[in-house]
Design a protein around this motif. Structure first.
Motif, PDB file in Angstrom:
ATOM      1  N   SER A   1     -13.027   7.570  13.717  1.00 33.19           N
ATOM      2  CA  SER A   1     -12.282   7.806  14.962  1.00 33.19           C
ATOM      3  C   SER A   1     -13.002   7.139  16.129  1.00 33.19           C
ATOM      4  CB  SER A   1     -12.142   9.308  15.229  1.00 33.19           C
ATOM      5  OG  SER A   1     -13.402   9.893  15.470  1.00 33.19           O
ATOM      6  N   ASN A   2     -12.269   6.950  17.218  1.00 30.16           N
ATOM      7  CA  ASN A   2     -12.842   6.387  18.437  1.00 30.16           C
ATOM      8  C   ASN A   2     -12.040   6.918  19.626  1.00 30.16           C
ATOM      9  OD1 ASN A   2     -13.821   4.915  20.564  1.00 30.16           O
ATOM     10  ND2 ASN A   2     -13.618   2.906  19.579  1.00 30.16           N
ATOM     11  N   LYS A   3     -12.577   7.979  20.263  1.00 32.79           N
ATOM     12  CA  LYS A   3     -11.846   8.619  21.369  1.00 32.79           C
ATOM     13  C   LYS A   3     -11.766   7.735  22.608  1.00 32.79           C
ATOM     14  CE  LYS A   3     -12.452  13.490  20.121  1.00 32.79           C
ATOM     15  NZ  LYS A   3     -12.953  14.814  20.536  1.00 32.79           N
ATOM     16  N   GLU A   4     -12.627   6.737  22.675  1.00 34.28           N
ATOM     17  CA  GLU A   4     -12.614   5.845  23.847  1.00 34.28           C
ATOM     18  C   GLU A   4     -11.503   4.797  23.743  1.00 34.28           C
ATOM     19  OE1 GLU A   4     -14.715   6.667  26.297  1.00 34.28           O
ATOM     20  OE2 GLU A   4     -15.316   8.275  24.923  1.00 34.28           O
ATOM     21  N   GLU A   5     -11.154   4.423  22.520  1.00 34.19           N
ATOM     22  CA  GLU A   5     -10.143   3.394  22.308  1.00 34.19           C
ATOM     23  C   GLU A   5      -8.740   4.007  22.343  1.00 34.19           C
ATOM     24  OE1 GLU A   5      -8.257   0.441  22.290  1.00 34.19           O
ATOM     25  OE2 GLU A   5     -10.319  -0.197  21.763  1.00 34.19           O
ATOM     26  N   LYS A   6      -7.840   3.419  23.109  1.00 35.09           N
ATOM     27  CA  LYS A   6      -6.477   3.962  23.255  1.00 35.09           C
ATOM     28  C   LYS A   6      -5.414   3.121  22.539  1.00 35.09           C
ATOM     29  CE  LYS A   6      -7.995   7.344  25.663  1.00 35.09           C
ATOM     30  NZ  LYS A   6      -8.144   8.644  24.970  1.00 35.09           N
ATOM     31  N   ASN A   7      -5.866   2.094  21.821  1.00 30.40           N
ATOM     32  CA  ASN A   7      -4.916   1.250  21.087  1.00 30.40           C
ATOM     33  C   ASN A   7      -5.038   1.572  19.589  1.00 30.40           C
ATOM     34  OD1 ASN A   7      -3.503  -0.772  19.744  1.00 30.40           O
ATOM     35  ND2 ASN A   7      -4.038  -2.344  21.253  1.00 30.40           N
TER      36      ASN A   7
ATOM     37  N   ALA B   1      -8.293   8.473  12.284  1.00 21.30           N
ATOM     38  CA  ALA B   1      -7.558   9.166  13.348  1.00 21.30           C
ATOM     39  C   ALA B   1      -6.925   8.137  14.282  1.00 21.30           C
ATOM     40  CB  ALA B   1      -8.507  10.079  14.123  1.00 21.30           C
ATOM     41  N   CYS B   2      -5.620   7.880  14.080  1.00 18.64           N
ATOM     42  CA  CYS B   2      -4.898   6.898  14.910  1.00 18.64           C
ATOM     43  C   CYS B   2      -4.011   7.549  15.962  1.00 18.64           C
ATOM     44  CB  CYS B   2      -4.048   5.988  14.024  1.00 18.64           C
ATOM     45  SG  CYS B   2      -5.015   4.811  13.067  1.00 18.64           S
TER      46      CYS B   2
ATOM     47  N   PRO C   1      -6.199  14.720  21.612  1.00 19.89           N
ATOM     48  CA  PRO C   1      -7.599  14.852  21.185  1.00 19.89           C
ATOM     49  C   PRO C   1      -7.753  15.903  20.086  1.00 19.89           C
ATOM     50  CG  PRO C   1      -7.456  14.805  23.574  1.00 19.89           C
ATOM     51  CD  PRO C   1      -6.058  14.892  23.064  1.00 19.89           C
ATOM     52  N   ALA C   2      -6.892  16.935  20.142  1.00 17.33           N
ATOM     53  CA  ALA C   2      -6.956  17.997  19.131  1.00 17.33           C
ATOM     54  C   ALA C   2      -6.644  17.451  17.734  1.00 17.33           C
ATOM     55  CB  ALA C   2      -5.971  19.117  19.472  1.00 17.33           C
TER      56      ALA C   2
END
Length: 442
Positions: free
Chosen positions: A160-166, A135-136, A141-142
């Motif tokens: 996935s990593n919802k904390e990472e924004k890069n 998930a890039c 978030p959806a």
């Protein structure tokens, strides 16, 4: 699929019917209708014009064989040129990397996330790969949640990593995770937007440079027609992708995108989406698609789908039951389930030569078997095993339990009996008797 275009092309070829030879006059009249049909299908006018000029040149340069009529020769020439226009040979994805990295690109709403799941499922079930979905899309978030739902459906891990924004860091971490955990294919689902913009193109370019994917695929909604072709060109000018994925092709009655996208971007269509289910994905074969556009069906794809669902052990068991007159409704139910796994009924009918034309005005429900299944599920185990035991009172109970009528139950029993007899005759080599019985059923 492409019903409107198929009908118009069929009418165009009728111009030549009854003519003993191909002339400049009747070819011009036919190709005028062919060009009009292509433009109506949302094919770019220049492409349609170049196409018909090429067909005209080929048609006037050939003598009509004694075995062929002028309209048949014209269909053959159009079929060959359509195949070339759509790419010629089928091309699949490059899986040479370790792991192989596939970068998915496209606008928001094109079906990119769903198709990432379909591709993962295809590679897992057909190519024996161990894919990892990534998930890039860091903006919605959806989108991350949707990919996890898709992954759960097909039994494929999602990174996935919802904390990472890069997204570049997410992609790099995912590839490292894949190497450590035995995943040999990594599918990167990137962010899409409502229109092509510089931010999105810069972001996907950064991901591309960082991970150097074996494949960069552009996902586009086939139903948007010429808009799909124009968007593909804009993306390709910046990203130089390797191939196109056409989604929602089952709902496209025109076919403009499928026909013209290869000639505009000079990149092959690699896969098509033909439904909502996770197995509704097909390799794009230009020749087979040309056959379907011209109403010739696609028997090869139909046989391939049937072979995928064919269970040799189950077939042997059924043969033994048929030989002993033990074929019951539970066995019949298994056969229905296999047919349903092959795809939607409308899609399957379109693969049978001539059937699509015959059934174009009929509403073919994907739940065509639901009443039959309901009736079988309303039977007791004894009734399913012994259909001859179903008397008047049992028919009434089955009808009531399945929401059908006694007449429908009677019809099912009659069809089941006829089918059982035919299957036994086929086993015994009684071809002539079977033909007689089929005539009686009509």
């Amino acid at each position: 699929m492409f019903d409107s275009l198929s009908d118009k092309l069929d009418k165009a070829f009728h111009v030549l019917k009854g003519h003993g030879q191909i002339t400049e006059v009747n070819v011009a009249e036919t190709l005028k209708e062919v060009r009009r049909a292509l433009v109506d299908a949302d094919v770019n006018f220049k492409i349609a014009k170049d196409f018909t000029n090429l067909v005209k040149e080929k048609a006037l340069g050939q003598d009509v064989l004694k075995t062929l009529k002028p309209n048949q020769l014209m269909v053959k020439i159009v079929k060959d040129e359509l195949t070339k226009l759509m790419g010629g040979d089928a091309e699949e994805v490059d899986l040479s990397g370790n792991p192989s990295v596939i970068l998915m690109s496209g606008l928001q709403g094109s079906g990119k996330t769903t198709f990432s799941g379909k591709l993962a499922n295809y590679l897992k079930s057909k190519k024996s790969k161990q894919p990892l979905l990534v998930a890039c899309d860091v903006y919605r978030p959806a989108a991350i949640d949707q990919l996890h739902v898709v992954g759960d459906q097909i039994g494929v891990e999602v990174f996935s990593n919802k904390e990472e924004k890069n997204p570049v860091l997410i992609a790099e971490a995912a590839i490292a995770h894949a190497k450590q955990n035995g995943h040999n294919v990594v599918i990167l689902d990137t962010a899409g937007r409502l229109a092509v913009d510089q931010v999105m193109m810069n972001e996907i370019s950064d991901i591309y440079k960082a991970v150097k994917p074996q494949e960069t695929l552009f996902v586009v909604d086939a139903m948007t027609g010429q808009d799909a072709v124009n968007t593909a060109k804009t993306f390709n000018d910046v990203l130089d992708f390797d191939g196109v994925i056409l989604t929602k092709l089952d709902g496209d009655t025109r076919g403009g995108a499928a026909i013209s996208i290869k000639s505009v971007v000079n990149k092959p269509i690699k896969f098509i989406g033909t439904g909502e289910k996770m197995d509704a994905i097909d390799v794009f074969y230009p020749s087979r698609m040309a056959d379907r556009i011209l109403g010739m069906g696609d028997v090869v794809s139909l046989v391939e789908r049937a072979q995928e669902q064919y269970d040799e052990d189950e077939a042997r068991k059924i043969q033994k039951k048929i030989a002993k007159d033990k074929f019951g409704f539970d066995d019949f139910l298994k056969q229905i389930q296999q047919v349903k796994k092959m795809g939607s009924m409308k899609d399957l009918m379109g693969m049978i030569p001539g059937a699509g034309k015959m059934m174009k005005n009929m509403d073919i429900d994907d739940d065509a078997f639901k009443h039959i299944e309901a009736m079988i599920h309303s039977m007791t185990p004894h009734e399913r095993e012994n259909p001859t035991s179903i008397n008047a009172s049992r028919k009434k109970r089955i009808g009531k339990g399945s929401g059908t009528s006694v007449q429908e139950v009677n019809q099912l029993l009659k069809q089941f009996t006829q089918m059982s007899k035919m299957m036994k005759m086929m086993q015994g080599g009684g071809g002539n008797k079977m033909m007689e019985m089929m005539k009686k059923m009509q």
